[in-house]
Write a protein that holds these residues in place. Sequence first.
Motif, PDB file in Angstrom:
ATOM      1  N   LEU B  80       0.824  -1.207   0.000  1.00  0.00           N
ATOM      2  CA  LEU B  80       0.000   0.000   0.000  1.00  0.00           C
ATOM      3  C   LEU B  80       0.863   1.265   0.000  1.00  0.00           C
ATOM      4  N   ARG B  81       1.957   1.266   0.799  1.00  0.00           N
ATOM      5  CA  ARG B  81       2.812   2.465   0.865  1.00  0.00           C
ATOM      6  C   ARG B  81       3.522   2.701  -0.479  1.00  0.00           C
ATOM      7  N   ILE B  82       3.928   1.604  -1.139  1.00  0.00           N
ATOM      8  CA  ILE B  82       4.546   1.740  -2.462  1.00  0.00           C
ATOM      9  C   ILE B  82       3.568   2.409  -3.432  1.00  0.00           C
ATOM     10  N   ALA B  89       0.171  10.400  -3.828  1.00  0.00           N
ATOM     11  CA  ALA B  89      -1.081  10.690  -3.119  1.00  0.00           C
ATOM     12  C   ALA B  89      -0.854  10.744  -1.622  1.00  0.00           C
ATOM     13  N   GLU B  90      -1.862  11.193  -0.894  1.00  0.00           N
ATOM     14  CA  GLU B  90      -1.763  11.248   0.567  1.00  0.00           C
ATOM     15  C   GLU B  90      -2.502  10.113   1.240  1.00  0.00           C
ATOM     16  N   SER B  91      -3.598   9.686   0.620  1.00  0.00           N
ATOM     17  CA  SER B  91      -4.327   8.564   1.187  1.00  0.00           C
ATOM     18  C   SER B  91      -4.779   7.652   0.062  1.00  0.00           C
ATOM     19  N   ILE B 125      -4.925   3.888   4.036  1.00  0.00           N
ATOM     20  CA  ILE B 125      -4.186   4.942   4.721  1.00  0.00           C
ATOM     21  C   ILE B 125      -4.987   6.228   4.585  1.00  0.00           C
ATOM     22  N   GLU B 126      -5.394   6.771   5.716  1.00  0.00           N
ATOM     23  CA  GLU B 126      -6.120   8.041   5.694  1.00  0.00           C
ATOM     24  C   GLU B 126      -5.561   8.931   6.779  1.00  0.00           C
TER      25      GLU B 126
END
Lengths: 258, 258, 258, 258
Positions: B80-82, B89-91, B125-126
């Motif tokens: 997800l972080r990749i 993006a931020e989330s 991720i938010e």
Amino acid sequence: VDVQGASDTRLIAINRAGIKGIRHPVTIADKGSGIQHTVATFNMYVNLPHHLKGVHMSRFVEVLNGYDRAISAEGFESLLRIMITRLEAESGGIEMSFPYFMTKAAPVSRIKSLLDYEVSFVGRIENGSYQFTMKAVVPVTSLCPCSKQVSDYGAHNQRSHMSVSVRTSGLVWIAELIRMAEDQASCELYGLLKRSDEKHVTEKAYDNPKFVEDVVRDTAAVLNRDARIEAYVVESENFESIHNHSAYAMIERDKLES
Amino acid sequence: VDVQGASDTRLIAINRAGIKGIRHPVTIADKGSGIQHTVATFNMYVNLPHHLKGVHMSRFVEVLNGYDRAISAEGFESLLRIMITRLEAESGGIEMSFPYFMTKAAPVSRIKSLLDYEVSFVGRIENGSYQFTMKAVVPVTSLCPCSKQVSDYGAHNQRSHMSVSVRTSGLVWIAELIRMAEDQASCELYGLLKRSDEKHVTEKAYDNPKFVEDVVRDTAAVLNRDARIEAYVVESENFESIHNHSAYAMIERDKLES
Amino acid sequence: VDVQGASDTRLIAINRAGIKGIRHPVTIADKGSGIQHTVATFNMYVNLPHHLKGVHMSRFVEVLNGYDRAISAEGFESLLRIMITRLEAESGGIEMSFPYFMTKAAPVSRIKSLLDYEVSFVGRIENGSYQFTMKAVVPVTSLCPCSKQVSDYGAHNQRSHMSVSVRTSGLVWIAELIRMAEDQASCELYGLLKRSDEKHVTEKAYDNPKFVEDVVRDTAAVLNRDARIEAYVVESENFESIHNHSAYAMIERDKLES
Amino acid sequence: VDVQGASDTRLIAINRAGIKGIRHPVTIADKGSGIQHTVATFNMYVNLPHHLKGVHMSRFVEVLNGYDRAISAEGFESLLRIMITRLEAESGGIEMSFPYFMTKAAPVSRIKSLLDYEVSFVGRIENGSYQFTMKAVVPVTSLCPCSKQVSDYGAHNQRSHMSVSVRTSGLVWIAELIRMAEDQASCELYGLLKRSDEKHVTEKAYDNPKFVEDVVRDTAAVLNRDARIEAYVVESENFESIHNHSAYAMIERDKLES
């Protein structure tokens, strides 16, 4: 012996207990189109307090088989209230999905034909208050702005499913909700098109390219302006003609919260 | 020309923009079962601020095609972080669903065979914080207590789908989650049963009748006691053998809220 | 007591008795791509003479769980022969469907990505003779010649599913069958396309308009010329971007009969 | 310019060219139940001689939108003849599938409720002669004889789908075909059962155990005795309550051939 009515000692309340996936013929009433016969699939449930062992599942089916009136967005609450009373419950919900047909005239020849939409009514009563959500899945044409811009000629386009789900205070008709979505696509669909119509929809889509992001933003803008709509979720899934996966976008907003 | 990178003036942010329904071969790592090859279906999306026109959809596919490590509940965050970094993006979020296979020994003969479960990993991720939800659809046998009690012999039973979705803080393995559900059914399923096994599962289900309400309550009780689980939704859908519809129950709880 | 092995007096033989819809992880071997891990869904059955009451269903699952070799079009017969021997039957069949992945290079940027196809192997032994059928569902782009001709600019296009099912005498690889179909479409699909690629596929489809009838005819012409193919069914279903229904065409031919 | 009407030089005739998956509201007429409103999904096609380039797809939709009579097994030919005339074809076919509802009285309480069946009409005209096939998918209860025999108490049972497809010379009503299948199951299904009914169906199924092979054999025996039925395919798929796969059996027979 009432097995379902026995007491339960696990102290765990159940949010929803009921039946799922039951098909039933219904008549739908909507603005200007009179009564329409269709077939709906229902989910029906009530809450179950922690001290009760089970619900009487057969009563849901009784409610369905006993209801003989036309169902409309306006009258959906009455079916739900009958169910909650019959189940001796305090809260509960009904989800009803059905194909809905609109008669459309082709854009040039004006030949009439039907187009089908998947529509859902969802009603819930919680803590005494009634909440109604209506959803329509609206098939449309989307044409890619990037493909148009980078290509010397042509542009990839495809069928897309726009989904608009609205929680309403005032009455919104099915036909209105469908129109709100269709007007934001590159072009709307028709069951029957003659050659002059095919020229029209091809050129209209080419003149009106939209990313999946544009489609949901333009629909959100319409929903933002409509005071009857308290909250919404608008989605579009484009079944890309150049890939084997979809492009997707979604906007959700609750006007009472923000 | 960067069409997607252009500015947008409608002032409407998009909650999710991305791709949907892309299939990809993956390897899954889980406790005790080493590496397992399967095929997953992915939905991948990021948020889109109001001033940006579109996302670069091809980057999602690049992330997927470039990721060559085994995926586990523990390591899902790294994928997800990749993605979020690659999309600038931020989330954002990734939903991955796949058939997962467990080797089970039949209850009496101990003959081994595989059973398949539909498992989903959902990471989001938010506002900088990561949230992980794992879901398993666990097919089981349910046997109706009412039918058993009112009948002189026999009892209707059927295949049911228990669904358990958990938001976790500590690590929960797939195999653990499946076991939490299976143990609450009238009986668990097996791919391969010899005659002695068939006698065992038939009698076990008859000795262990459960309403759809019992199944979700007993599972909720297990989830309530597990400190690694912050929130859950547990459902059961019984494909009734005496009707053409399902019995259904659902409990949801967020321990951080109540 | 052997209930299934008891004699039956109704004098009615059964064409197929077995199991349906069982999922199992498999490895597939195909030309040039080595071994590929995927998940298959199996139907397995044997014939049942009129004097036997039933088959031993658990043996089908034993065969599946006991088979640990890679499966190829060439070696499919061995799995089928093991099953028929284990079931003590004279004839029977196996149908195996699975997602199959091909690595493709984008047409201009040459960036590599995977594309998925739904492939089926069907083997049957009847009256001692073995027959093998392979089917691939190949997603492609189709662009409408009529829309292109009548419009001043643009042309509607969409994703289509070409299905090619072939009964073979000589060996045909999965990758070959997919290629035979893909080459007859307006354009093939890719998982990952950069901007230069998107220009290429957009213009290629526009330069190469085909009716659903053209697509199946051009594929039939290729299959007619290939001596390894004894019989075929070729279909195309175009998910029309201007309608909410599909255009469809089908050609079937058995070269041994005509 | 008539693109579709142009000549074609590939010398390959097309077996079927038409439309697929179009939904349309219909009224069905059947014995004793008057007129029933439902929603059908249609496939419509004609053959295309080798010298013609394409069919006029919009004419299929015109036929559907122009037909306003109730459809029955008896009158299905008229819809097909209108289509073939309108398409200027020599042969063709229509496949129509729809949910069909029967009112049933519960076995003890006699309470009435609806049960839904998926029914298909398939009509074909080839070489001037008309052929009609009707199919019903009938959901029932099956109870396993082996499980009953080896167990001290109980027996696994489940929902099954019996499918009966018949090619008829004389008229067979939908309700008759459904009855032929339902009577051969361990027990039939009902939408609504009170406690006394649940006792009845539980015990009836236990008294009437049947393997999947028995179900298709007993149905075949009924179809063999009925002179109106020229050919049939009878299938049963049991969604086993102790496995995650189905047991399956099929018998097909063409009386004119054997």
